[in-house]
Design an enzyme around this catalytic site. Structure first.
Site, short mmCIF file in Angstrom:
data_model
loop_
_atom_site.label_atom_id
_atom_site.label_comp_id
_atom_site.label_asym_id
_atom_site.label_seq_id
_atom_site.Cartn_x
_atom_site.Cartn_y
_atom_site.Cartn_z
N GLU A 47 0.87 -1.20 0.00
CA GLU A 47 0.00 0.00 0.00
C GLU A 47 0.90 1.25 0.00
OE1 GLU A 47 -1.66 0.69 3.91
OE2 GLU A 47 -3.40 1.77 3.12
N LYS A 132 -9.44 2.13 -1.86
CA LYS A 132 -9.66 1.60 -0.50
C LYS A 132 -10.98 2.06 0.09
CE LYS A 132 -7.10 1.29 3.90
NZ LYS A 132 -5.80 1.64 4.53
N CYS A 182 -4.99 -3.03 2.80
CA CYS A 182 -4.69 -2.96 4.24
C CYS A 182 -5.88 -3.24 5.15
CB CYS A 182 -4.02 -1.64 4.57
SG CYS A 182 -3.23 -1.72 6.19
N1 CDV Z 1 -3.01 1.35 6.61
C1 CDV Z 1 -3.93 0.74 7.38
O1 CDV Z 1 -5.07 0.55 6.95
N2 CDV Z 1 -3.56 0.37 8.61
C2 CDV Z 1 -4.43 -0.23 9.57
C3 CDV Z 1 -3.99 0.09 10.97
C4 CDV Z 1 -4.31 1.47 11.33
C5 CDV Z 1 -4.61 -0.80 12.00
C6 CDV Z 1 -4.50 -1.73 9.42
O2 CDV Z 1 -5.62 -2.27 9.42
O3 CDV Z 1 -3.47 -2.40 9.37
#
Ligand code: CDV
Length: 344
Positions: A47, A132, A182
Site C-alpha cells: 500500500e 480503498k 490494508c
Molecule cells: N493502513 C492501514 O489501513 N492500517 C491499519 C492500521 C491502522 C490498523 C491496518 O488495518 O493495518
C-alpha cells in the site's frame, strides 16, 4: 494441465519522509528483477508504495499534502515499472495515493483523493483499479495518539466497490483477480463480496504499525501480526481463494511497522512468509485448481448461503442493542425466513 501461477510479494523496507519517488521506484525495480529471476509471473507491492506512509503526518491544509499524490498513472517516474512488466511479461500491483479530477455524487467536478491500488498485466496495461473502502484512523489532529493516522483526512472512501476481473496472467488465459487494501483485510464483508464474484487470487498491500497508537486499551505487539495473518488466512479459507498480502515494513519516520508479508492458499495455509523488515521477495506457486475443493464442498455458496439471514449486514452499519431476556419469556424473534418468502 494444472493452472499454476507463480506469485510474489515484493515487501518494501521503510521509505522515509525524505526519500523520493525515484528512490522507491529504483528499489521496486530491483525487487522486480529478483522476483522475475525466481520465476514470478505476478508481483504484489505494498500500500502507498511510492512514499512514506504519509497519513502519520498532519498537514493543516489538504493542498499541502498534494506532494504525496499521483495525478497520472503511469507518470514519468512510475513508467519504468510498466516498462519492466512489458519487457518481462510479469504483471504487478501497485498501491499509491491517487488524485483524480472527478465528479462527486453531487456532479461537482473537483480534486478527489483516494488510497488506490492498480493491477497491471505483463503487457504493461492497467487491468483493474481499486480504491480503498475501509479507511481507518481519523480526520483531525488527535493529541491523545502517540502517532497520527490521518487516512480519513487525506482520502475519500473508495467509490469502485470490490471489483473482480477475469484476465490473462502469466501463462494462464484467465484468472479471477480482486484486490483490497490494508484495513479492508480485517472485514469479512470485503472478502465475501470478492468471493461472490468467484475470486481466485486476492492481492493486497498494507502498512500496519507494530504498536496500537490509539491510546485506547492495550494490544500486545505480537498480536498485531497475529491479527493480520488471522484475517487473511480466514478470508482466503472462507472464500476458497489464494491471497497475497504485501507489507511496507520496518521503522519509517521513527514508527515501526509489522512486515510479515504472506502468501496464503485456499485452505488458509501460509505458503511463504517474509522474515525481514527489509526489501524482500517471497514467492509461491499457486495451483489455482485448488480453489475447487472449498467452493464445491463447505463453501459451495449456491448450495449453502442464506442471504435472508444476513440482511443486517447491508441494512445496518453500527451494532444495535439485543433484546433483553426476562425470566419466563423465552426469546424468539419470529419466523423471519417465512415472512421473507411471503413478501417475495
Ligand atoms: N493502513 C492501514 O489501513 N492500517 C491499519 C492500521 C491502522 C490498523 C491496518 O488495518 O493495518
Amino acid at each position: 494441465m494444472p493452472r499454476i501461477l507463480t506469485v510474489a510479494a515484493a515487501q518494501l523496507g521503510p521509505l522515509q519522509l525524505s526519500d523520493s519517488r525515484e528512490v522507491a521506484v529504483q528499489r521496486m525495480l530491483r525487487l522486480f528483477e529478483r522476483a522475475k529471476q525466481r520465476g514470478a509471473e505476478l508481483l504484489v507491492f505494498p500500500e502507498l508504495a511510492l512514499t512514506t506512509f504519509f497519513p502519520r503526518h498532519y498537514r493543516e491544509h489538504l493542498d499541502e499534502a498534494d506532494q504525496w499524490f499521483e495525478t497520472e498513472m503511469p507518470s514519468p517516474v512510475t513508467k519504468p515499472l510498466f516498462d519492466a512488466a512489458k519487457a518481462s511479461g510479469v504483471g504487478f500491483t501497485l498501491g499509491y495515493a491517487e488524485m483524480a479530477l472527478e465528479e462527486d455524487e453531487t456532479f461537482c467536478l473537483r480534486k478527489r483523493r483516494f488510497n488506490t491500488q492498480i493491477l497491471v498485466n505483463g503487457q504493461g496495461e492497467i487491468v483493474l483499479k481499486y480504491r480503498k473502502i475501509h479507511l481507518p484512523g481519523h480526520a483531525e489532529f488527535d493529541s491523545n495518539r502517540k502517532a497520527q493516522h490521518l487516512e480519513k483526512r487525506y482520502f475519500e472512501v473508495g467509490n469502485l466497490g470490490f471489483p473482480v476481473v477475469r484476465a490473462a496472467m502469466g501463462n494462464l488465459s484467465g484468472i479471477n483477480m480482486g484486490m483490497m487494501i490494508c484495513n479492508d483485510r480485517r472485514w469479512p464483508e470485503a472478502w465475501r463480496v470478492l468471493g461472490l464474484q468467484g475470486v481466485e487470487l486476492v492481492m493486497l498491500g498494507y502498512n500496519t504499525p507494530s504498536a496500537n497508537t490509539t491510546g485506547i486499551g492495550f494490544e500486545a505487539p505480537h498480536l498485531r501480526v497475529q491479527h493480520s495473518h488471522l484475517s487473511i488466512q480466514a478470508g482466503a479459507y472462507q472464500n476458497a481463494t489464494f491471497a497475497v498480502a504485501c507489507a511496507k515494513a520496518g521503522t519509517e519516520d521513527g514508527f515501526e511497522m509489522i512486515g510479515h508479508s504472506i502468501i496464503v492458499n485456499p485452505q488458509g495455509e501460509i505458503l511463504a512468509q517474509a522474515t525481514t523488515w527489509d526489501d524482500e521477495v517471497i514467492i509461491a506457486d499457486c495451483n489455482l485448481d485448488q480453489v475447487q475443493l472449498g467452493r464445491s464442498t463447505v463453501f459451495d455458496f449456491d448450495k449453502h448461503r442464506q442471504p435472508w439471514a444476513y440482511a443486517r449486514i447491508t441494512d445496518q452499519v453500527g451494532a444495535v442493542e439485543p433484546h433483553v431476556w426476562s425470566r419466563g419469556k423465552p426469546y424468539s424473534p419470529g419466523l423471519t425466513r417465512d415472512a421473507d418468502k411471503q413478501k417475495a
